[in-house]
Design an enzyme around this catalytic site. Structure first.
Site, mmCIF file in Angstrom:
data_model
loop_
_atom_site.group_PDB
_atom_site.id
_atom_site.type_symbol
_atom_site.label_atom_id
_atom_site.label_comp_id
_atom_site.label_asym_id
_atom_site.label_seq_id
_atom_site.Cartn_x
_atom_site.Cartn_y
_atom_site.Cartn_z
ATOM 1 N N LYS A 82 0.968 -1.554 -0.098
ATOM 2 C CA LYS A 82 0.170 0.480 0.336
ATOM 3 C C LYS A 82 0.763 1.035 0.309
ATOM 4 C CE LYS A 82 -4.504 1.436 -0.054
ATOM 5 N NZ LYS A 82 -5.681 -0.153 0.152
ATOM 6 N N ASP A 132 -6.629 4.376 -4.200
ATOM 7 C CA ASP A 132 -7.578 4.227 -2.949
ATOM 8 C C ASP A 132 -8.699 5.829 -3.293
ATOM 9 O OD1 ASP A 132 -7.735 2.356 -0.584
ATOM 10 O OD2 ASP A 132 -7.428 4.242 0.341
HETATM 11 P P1 NDP Z 1 -12.395 8.053 -2.819
HETATM 12 O O1 NDP Z 1 -11.105 9.083 -2.831
HETATM 13 O O2 NDP Z 1 -13.152 8.214 -4.054
HETATM 14 O O3 NDP Z 1 -13.753 8.154 -1.008
HETATM 15 C C1 NDP Z 1 -13.604 8.164 -0.189
HETATM 16 C C2 NDP Z 1 -14.869 9.041 0.463
HETATM 17 O O4 NDP Z 1 -14.782 8.777 1.755
HETATM 18 C C3 NDP Z 1 -15.307 10.203 -0.229
HETATM 19 O O5 NDP Z 1 -16.207 10.787 -0.308
HETATM 20 C C4 NDP Z 1 -14.408 10.990 1.417
HETATM 21 O O6 NDP Z 1 -15.469 12.210 1.465
HETATM 22 C C5 NDP Z 1 -14.845 10.233 2.348
HETATM 23 N N1 NDP Z 1 -13.384 10.633 3.273
HETATM 24 C C6 NDP Z 1 -12.077 10.525 2.895
HETATM 25 N N2 NDP Z 1 -12.193 10.341 4.303
HETATM 26 C C7 NDP Z 1 -13.110 10.276 5.358
HETATM 27 C C8 NDP Z 1 -12.556 11.393 6.618
HETATM 28 N N3 NDP Z 1 -11.664 11.564 7.092
HETATM 29 N N4 NDP Z 1 -14.254 11.620 7.162
HETATM 30 C C9 NDP Z 1 -15.251 11.143 6.568
HETATM 31 N N5 NDP Z 1 -15.512 10.868 5.361
HETATM 32 C C10 NDP Z 1 -14.168 10.182 4.743
HETATM 33 O O7 NDP Z 1 -12.558 6.178 -2.363
HETATM 34 P P2 NDP Z 1 -12.521 5.468 -2.114
HETATM 35 O O8 NDP Z 1 -14.337 5.426 -2.464
HETATM 36 O O9 NDP Z 1 -11.967 4.848 -3.388
HETATM 37 O O10 NDP Z 1 -12.496 4.409 -1.026
HETATM 38 C C11 NDP Z 1 -13.184 4.371 0.193
HETATM 39 C C12 NDP Z 1 -12.340 3.086 1.394
HETATM 40 O O11 NDP Z 1 -13.196 2.327 0.675
HETATM 41 C C13 NDP Z 1 -11.292 3.662 1.639
HETATM 42 O O12 NDP Z 1 -11.254 3.098 2.911
HETATM 43 C C14 NDP Z 1 -10.637 2.743 0.922
HETATM 44 O O13 NDP Z 1 -9.349 2.315 1.388
HETATM 45 C C15 NDP Z 1 -11.339 2.228 0.375
HETATM 46 N N6 NDP Z 1 -11.109 1.608 -0.103
HETATM 47 C C16 NDP Z 1 -11.488 1.428 -1.625
HETATM 48 C C17 NDP Z 1 -11.198 0.637 -3.012
HETATM 49 C C18 NDP Z 1 -10.736 1.129 -4.499
HETATM 50 O O14 NDP Z 1 -11.105 0.417 -5.311
HETATM 51 N N7 NDP Z 1 -11.023 2.056 -4.768
HETATM 52 C C19 NDP Z 1 -10.422 -0.972 -2.202
HETATM 53 C C20 NDP Z 1 -11.067 -1.697 -1.636
HETATM 54 C C21 NDP Z 1 -11.155 -0.905 -0.381
HETATM 55 P P3 NDP Z 1 -14.571 14.383 1.226
HETATM 56 O O15 NDP Z 1 -14.830 14.207 -0.347
HETATM 57 O O16 NDP Z 1 -15.488 14.252 1.747
HETATM 58 O O17 NDP Z 1 -12.780 13.621 1.096
#
Ligand code: NDP
Length: 453
Positions: free
Chosen positions: A126, A166
């Site tokens: 990662k 991510d």
């Molecule tokens: P994105 O950046 O596309 O979206 C993240 C979302 O979570 C946004 O809505 C963001 O809001 C919100 N967010 C991020 N940090 C915080 C925080 N500290 N408090 C509240 N809201 C928060 O990321 P992903 O959708 O790709 O990833 C989301 C989760 O899924 C993560 O945990 C990631 O590790 C996991 N994941 C993702 C994969 C993938 O294929 N993308 C695969 C497996 C797991 P804002 O826009 O305000 O930051």
């Protein structure tokens, strides 16, 4: 805990006292492994746990870049290459101001076992940076990505380490990093996944984590002769994973009533249908706005800005049948788990990595909630990344239908593996134990075969 697992956990606490997230992930894992460790004398003999908790390599580097005013900025870059027993290191890159070594280590540790569960040949890694893409121009994001890749390119490659997206790293960032890698190495290889299908990416990769999450949860319901038809669901986040979770839930007849970002959440009791989801996708992926705009456009929805509210997260207080945390780590704490229970939730499947605290998981297990942990439930993303690597190696592209079929097969397979493993080891219904033990055994056996490296 037994002596051997307790000693490993104490070592982590002593060696890395400030790495709270890594400690949390390791503790959850060790509590499961503790239940089988007495039956695995060879694991103790070969010091598998001692080796597993130590990254094979952790790279920290400076990322200088220039903003649109011409001012030099400096961020910190990371790549943790945790374990290569099952294949090249594989795992996403996260760009978020909260990123530090503890968070990247916890994610790389989880990734090792998640990748093992997919049945594909991928090790765990990662990376990322404390760079915040929010509010940056496209040109700034490009300059940052190029500088980041200039260093990272020395450490990765199609048979060495294959990063993906991510939080904060989507198609745009992958494109800029791929372009810079290609320019530096003068080679067009599958060194990154999550590429556009126009130039080497796999169909269904953007959808894969969200779709896969829902496929796995559907398998859990099917085991209880139930389905998503007519179910009300809470989804947090509004990024990649959340968007495609909503899309697949809608397709299976469920109604999703919440979404969120780091500023707050929306509650729409009439449901986030296809048209409203299209608005969210444009808002988040194109205009890069805030979730509050949803409530401005759809009057039936309420917006709740994020407040500390005695530690309770508002999004988990609404009545529903199922919940899908898809934002970030530790977004469901004990009080939130109790709120979900009180609101009628009976199934929780983790789209984000480690969104539930250890105490929150205990609340679910103690109350018979169907609970799918991240390392199984969100493995669909990396699974399709693995399929993207296979397509790149053979220089062909599969149809979306073929990839989706493979994804469904893999997610059903993961559910079967973790539920059977839990039952075999005396933890029937505890999918945390099932996922940790099944993921661990495969990695441990590969490490034993490969000697002391
Ligand atoms: P994105 O950046 O596309 O979206 C993240 C979302 O979570 C946004 O809505 C963001 O809001 C919100 N967010 C991020 N940090 C915080 C925080 N500290 N408090 C509240 N809201 C928060 O990321 P992903 O959708 O790709 O990833 C989301 C989760 O899924 C993560 O945990 C990631 O590790 C996991 N994941 C993702 C994969 C993938 O294929 N993308 C695969 C497996 C797991 P804002 O826009 O305000 O930051």
């Amino acid at each position: 805990m037994r002596d051997i697992t307790a000693a490993i956990f104490n070592k982590i606490r002593q060696d890395d006292p400030n790495q709270a997230e890594f400690q949390q992930a390791a503790q959850e894992f060790l509590l499961s492994v503790d239940k089988v460790i007495d039956d695995l004398p060879h694991v103790a003999y070969h010091k598998i746990l001692d080796r597993l908790i130590e990254p094979e390599r952790a790279i920290i580097f400076r990322v200088p870049w220039t903003d649109d005013e011409g001012t030099l900025r400096v961020n910190r870059g990371f790549r943790v290459q945790m374990n290569s027993a099952l294949g090249p290191y594989k795992g996403g890159l996260r760009f978020h101001p909260s990123v530090n070594l503890s968070i990247i280590k916890f994610l790389a540790f989880e990734q090792t076992f998640k990748n093992s569960l997919t049945g594909l040949m991928m090790g765990g890694g990662k990376g990322g940076s404390n760079f915040d893409p929010k509010g940056k121009s496209d040109a700034e994001v490009m300059r940052f990505c190029q500088s980041f890749m200039t260093e990272l390119s020395r450490h990765i490659g199609p048979d060495t380490d294959v990063p993906a997206g991510d939080i904060g790293v989507g198609g745009r960032e992958i494109g800029y990093m791929f372009g810079q890698y290609k320019r530096l190495r003068n080679e067009f290889t599958g060194t990154l996944t999550g590429k556009s299908p126009l130039w080497g990416g796999s169909y269904i990769r953007p959808e894969a984590t969200g779709y896969g999450l829902v496929y796995l949860a559907a398998a859990m319901l099917q085991d209880k002769s139930d389905s998503f038809e007519g179910k009300t669901c809470l989804v947090s986040g509004s990024g990649n994973v959340a968007q495609f979770t909503v899309e697949k839930l809608n397709a299976l007849g469920a109604k999703v009533v919440t979404l969120s970002d780091s500023s707050g959440c929306i509650y729409d009791p009439s449901g986030i249908d296809t048209e409203k989801l299209a608005f969210i996708k444009t808002l988040k992926n194109v205009t890069r706005g805030r979730i509050a705009a949803y409530a401005g456009k759809y009057k039936e929805a309420e917006y709740y800005p994020r407040t500390e509210n005695n530690g309770a997260n508002k999004i988990w207080t609404f009545p529903a049948d199922c919940a899908f945390p898809c934002a970030t780590q530790n977004e469901i704490r004990e009080i939130d788990a109790k709120n979900l229970l009180a609101g009628g939730v009976r199934l929780v499947a983790e789209g984000a990595n480690m969104p539930t605290s250890l105490e929150g998981v205990d609340v679910f297990h103690d109350n018979g909630i169907l609970f799918a942990p991240a390392k199984a439930a969100n493995a669909g993303g990396v699974a399709v990344s693995g399929l993207e690597m296979a397509q790149n190696s053979s220089r062909i592209q599969w149809t979306a239908e073929k990839v989706d079929q493979q994804l469904q097969r893999i997610m059903k397979g993961i559910y079967a593996t973790i539920s059977e493993t839990a039952e075999r080891h005396g933890s029937k219904g505890n999918l945390v134990d099932g996922a940790n033990i099944a993921g661990f055994l495969k990695v441990a056996n590969a490490m034993i075969d490969q000697g002391y490296v």
